[in-house]
Design an enzyme around this catalytic site. Structure first.
Site, short mmCIF file in Angstrom:
data_model
loop_
_atom_site.label_atom_id
_atom_site.label_comp_id
_atom_site.label_asym_id
_atom_site.label_seq_id
_atom_site.Cartn_x
_atom_site.Cartn_y
_atom_site.Cartn_z
CB THR A 17 -0.93 0.03 1.23
OG1 THR A 17 -0.15 0.18 2.43
CG2 THR A 17 -1.76 -1.23 1.31
N GLY A 22 7.61 7.55 -2.56
CA GLY A 22 8.29 7.47 -1.28
C GLY A 22 8.81 6.09 -0.92
CE1 TYR A 171 2.63 9.32 11.32
CE2 TYR A 171 4.24 9.66 13.08
CZ TYR A 171 3.90 9.13 11.85
OH TYR A 171 4.84 8.41 11.14
#
Length: 292
Positions: A17, A22, A171
């Site tokens: 995924t 990146g 986060y």
């Protein structure tokens, strides 16, 4: 002639995924070069298709590209169905997608975006693919977490940040949730031929968090970027956990810089892990209960 030992993933099917850029793309490129049949999921159709062509060229095989916004549970279910239809076997699932949002956003499901993308998406996708992984055993689930897990705390009274929100808090909580999920998955899959490990990729120079950065991120990142790791360096531990025979039997571990590391004491609280699993299961109404 290609040395077979240089392509140890030949015959292995891998799904990643966040594979259009990146760390995810770097992971896909390396595993393709190692001979894996790679499939990637990305949010932008054009960018994902372009990345798939590049990955396919690097590996000498076709790379499957799937487009989905994993903040949406309907999209997670749709793409999982597409993957199951296309891939008769799945040897490795790399839950790489993640994000940071400084301000609170909600998804189409009415959930806080950080928790939805970073925790619920891998939780649901893994559950939907778990039978295929088990049927392909030995198989591996690799989840990209972060050392931010050490700062995280699971606040069951405000899991969605409805009463008090900060980007960093959301986060850190989501990354701790990733590790708790990994450890609980490892326990549940013990003896069933599927391993589960989590990792910290390092501080990597990518576009991570760029859509809604915090003030400190806007000020610090431009100066810190030259000292950050490259995407391929950040992908190294993901590649190791996906492909290295030496860690084939390793499960329920947290890795950083290619080595097992001790994660935070909170990440080892099995009561919290079980409760978090149940809460996530309720939030996505997933089939994971079949694997208790």
């Amino acid at each position: 002639m290609t040395n077979p030992s240089s392509r140890p993933m030949t015959g292995k099917a891998v799904l990643i995924t966040g594979g259009s850029g990146g760390i995810g793309k770097a992971t896909a490129l390396r595993l393709a070069q190692m001979g894996a049949s790679v499939s990637i999921i990305g949010r932008d159709a054009g960018r994902t298709a372009t990345a798939a062509r590049e990955i396919g060229t690097a590996g000498g095989t076709q790379t499957n590209a799937y487009t989905a916004d994993l903040s949406s549970q309907a999209e997670v279910r749709r793409v999982a169905a597409e993957v199951l239809l296309a891939l008769p076997r799945l040897d490795v699932l790399v839950n790489n997608v993640g994000g940071y949002w400084n301000t609170r956003h909600t998804t189409v499901d009415g959930l806080e975006r950080t928790f939805a993308v970073n925790q619920l998406a891998p939780f649901l996708l893994t559950s939907l693919l778990l039978e295929r992984l088990t049927a392909s055993m030995p198989a591996r689930v690799v989840t990209v977490a972060s050392n931010a897990q050490a700062l995280g705390r699971i606040d069951f009274d405000d899991l969605q940040g409805e009463h008090r929100y900060s980007g960093a808090r959301a986060y850190n909580q989501s990354k701790l949730a990733n590790v708790l999920f990994t450890y609980e998955l490892a326990r549940r899959m013990s003896g069933k031929g599927v391993t589960a490990n989590a990792l910290h990729p390092g501080v990597v120079s990518t576009g991570f968090g760029a859509s809604d950065p915090g003030r400190s991120q806007r000020l610090i990142v431009p100066f810190a970027r030259p000292f950050m790791r490259r995407a391929d360096q950040g992908a190294a531990t993901s590649v190791l956990l996906a492909a290295d025979p030496a860690v084939g039997a390793t499960t329920g571990a947290f890795f950083a810089r290619g080595k097992p590391r001790k994660s935070s004491p909170r990440s080892h609280d099995q009561a919290v892990a079980r409760r978090l699993w149940q809460v996530c299961d309720e939030l996505v109404n997933s089939p994971t209960s079949r694997h208790n």
